[in-house]
Design a protein around this motif. Structure first.
Motif, short mmCIF file in Angstrom:
data_model
loop_
_atom_site.label_atom_id
_atom_site.label_comp_id
_atom_site.label_asym_id
_atom_site.label_seq_id
_atom_site.Cartn_x
_atom_site.Cartn_y
_atom_site.Cartn_z
N GLU A 48 -55.00 86.20 -122.37
CA GLU A 48 -54.27 86.37 -123.63
C GLU A 48 -53.32 85.20 -123.93
OE1 GLU A 48 -51.92 88.71 -120.50
OE2 GLU A 48 -54.04 88.45 -120.99
N ASP A 49 -53.03 84.36 -122.95
CA ASP A 49 -52.15 83.21 -123.14
C ASP A 49 -52.91 81.89 -123.21
OD1 ASP A 49 -50.00 84.95 -123.05
OD2 ASP A 49 -49.61 84.60 -120.93
N LEU A 50 -54.21 81.93 -123.05
CA LEU A 50 -55.01 80.70 -122.94
C LEU A 50 -54.89 79.81 -124.17
CD1 LEU A 50 -56.81 79.16 -121.02
CD2 LEU A 50 -58.77 80.43 -121.91
N ASP A 51 -54.98 80.37 -125.37
CA ASP A 51 -54.90 79.55 -126.58
C ASP A 51 -53.55 78.85 -126.69
OD1 ASP A 51 -57.49 80.10 -127.36
OD2 ASP A 51 -56.92 81.69 -128.75
N VAL A 108 -48.07 82.81 -116.15
CA VAL A 108 -49.06 82.05 -115.38
C VAL A 108 -48.79 82.21 -113.88
CG1 VAL A 108 -49.64 79.65 -114.77
CG2 VAL A 108 -49.56 80.35 -117.17
N GLU A 109 -49.87 82.36 -113.11
CA GLU A 109 -49.74 82.36 -111.64
C GLU A 109 -49.85 80.93 -111.15
OE1 GLU A 109 -51.76 85.62 -109.34
OE2 GLU A 109 -52.82 85.80 -111.27
N ARG A 110 -48.94 80.54 -110.27
CA ARG A 110 -48.90 79.17 -109.77
C ARG A 110 -49.22 79.13 -108.28
NH1 ARG A 110 -45.58 79.74 -114.05
NH2 ARG A 110 -45.37 77.95 -115.46
N PHE A 111 -50.12 78.22 -107.93
CA PHE A 111 -50.54 78.04 -106.53
C PHE A 111 -50.37 76.55 -106.20
CE2 PHE A 111 -52.88 81.46 -108.53
CZ PHE A 111 -52.75 82.50 -107.63
N TYR A 112 -49.19 76.20 -105.69
CA TYR A 112 -48.82 74.81 -105.49
C TYR A 112 -48.49 74.52 -104.03
CZ TYR A 112 -47.74 74.58 -110.56
OH TYR A 112 -47.78 74.60 -111.92
N THR A 113 -48.72 73.28 -103.65
CA THR A 113 -48.21 72.71 -102.42
C THR A 113 -47.33 71.53 -102.81
OG1 THR A 113 -50.18 73.34 -101.19
CG2 THR A 113 -48.81 71.62 -100.23
N ILE A 114 -46.11 71.51 -102.30
CA ILE A 114 -45.18 70.42 -102.59
C ILE A 114 -44.94 69.65 -101.30
CG2 ILE A 114 -42.87 69.81 -103.40
CD1 ILE A 114 -42.97 72.45 -105.06
N SER A 123 -38.33 74.64 -121.51
CA SER A 123 -39.16 74.06 -122.57
C SER A 123 -40.08 75.10 -123.20
CB SER A 123 -40.02 72.92 -122.00
OG SER A 123 -41.01 73.46 -121.15
N HIS A 124 -40.73 74.69 -124.29
CA HIS A 124 -41.73 75.57 -124.92
C HIS A 124 -42.87 75.84 -123.93
CE1 HIS A 124 -43.85 77.64 -128.02
NE2 HIS A 124 -44.88 76.82 -127.95
N TRP A 125 -43.24 74.84 -123.14
CA TRP A 125 -44.26 75.03 -122.09
C TRP A 125 -43.83 76.14 -121.14
CZ3 TRP A 125 -49.13 74.06 -121.00
CH2 TRP A 125 -49.57 74.18 -119.68
N GLY A 126 -42.58 76.15 -120.77
CA GLY A 126 -42.06 77.20 -119.89
C GLY A 126 -42.22 78.58 -120.49
N LYS A 127 -42.04 78.67 -121.79
CA LYS A 127 -42.19 79.96 -122.48
C LYS A 127 -43.65 80.41 -122.52
CE LYS A 127 -38.10 79.49 -125.39
NZ LYS A 127 -37.66 78.11 -125.19
N VAL A 128 -44.57 79.49 -122.88
CA VAL A 128 -45.97 79.90 -123.01
C VAL A 128 -46.65 80.11 -121.66
CG1 VAL A 128 -46.25 78.85 -125.29
CG2 VAL A 128 -46.96 77.57 -123.27
N THR A 129 -46.02 79.62 -120.59
CA THR A 129 -46.62 79.79 -119.25
C THR A 129 -45.83 80.77 -118.38
OG1 THR A 129 -45.44 77.87 -118.35
CG2 THR A 129 -47.66 77.48 -119.26
N HIS A 155 -52.99 74.54 -108.42
CA HIS A 155 -53.54 75.00 -109.68
C HIS A 155 -52.72 76.15 -110.25
CE1 HIS A 155 -55.45 77.92 -106.92
NE2 HIS A 155 -55.55 78.71 -107.99
N ILE A 156 -52.97 76.41 -111.53
CA ILE A 156 -52.39 77.57 -112.18
C ILE A 156 -53.52 78.44 -112.70
CG2 ILE A 156 -50.22 76.44 -112.79
CD1 ILE A 156 -51.27 76.10 -115.67
N LYS A 157 -53.25 79.73 -112.80
CA LYS A 157 -54.20 80.67 -113.37
C LYS A 157 -53.53 81.29 -114.60
CE LYS A 157 -56.95 84.74 -112.50
NZ LYS A 157 -57.20 85.88 -111.63
N VAL A 158 -54.15 81.07 -115.76
CA VAL A 158 -53.58 81.48 -117.04
C VAL A 158 -54.20 82.81 -117.47
CG1 VAL A 158 -53.32 80.82 -119.46
CG2 VAL A 158 -53.28 79.06 -117.67
N PRO A 159 -53.38 83.80 -117.80
CA PRO A 159 -53.93 85.05 -118.35
C PRO A 159 -54.72 84.76 -119.63
CG PRO A 159 -51.60 85.31 -117.83
CD PRO A 159 -51.92 83.85 -117.70
#
Length: 92
Positions: free
Chosen positions: A15-18, A83-89, A74-80, A9-13
């Motif tokens: 202020e960046d949610l919108d 973001v805190e990322r909690f991943y298992t690969i 990407s634009h996604w990379g900029k807006v995130t 999962h990711i946790k979005v601040p």
């Protein structure tokens, strides 16, 4: 080569949610178009709007790494970027 799975999962601040919610459909659509994408889902948690569950599968490590590289620029990379990322690969 073996399949790559990313889950977590990711946790979005707040202020960046919108911005994240606005860009998410485009990010999902672009990822589904990538070579090697088997499945890709990002779902907002109904109890915590700042949490998004992420699950993705790519046919192999090369395609997964191409996806990761595209996302970073990407634009996604900029807006995130905050973001805190909690991943298992997992490599299957």
């Amino acid at each position: 080569m073996s399949k790559i799975t990313l889950s977590g999962h990711i946790k979005v601040p707040i202020e960046d949610l919108d911005a994240v919610l606005t860009e998410l459909p485009n990010h999902i659509a672009l990822t589904h178009q990538e070579a090697g994408c088997i499945t890709f889902t990002v779902t907002q948690d109904s109890n915590n709007p700042q949490r998004f569950d992420v699950y993705e599968e790519f046919t192999n490590k090369v395609e997964f790494e191409k996806h990761q590289a595209r996302v970073k620029t990407s634009h996604w990379g900029k807006v995130t970027n905050k973001v805190e990322r909690f991943y298992t690969i997992t490599d299957h």
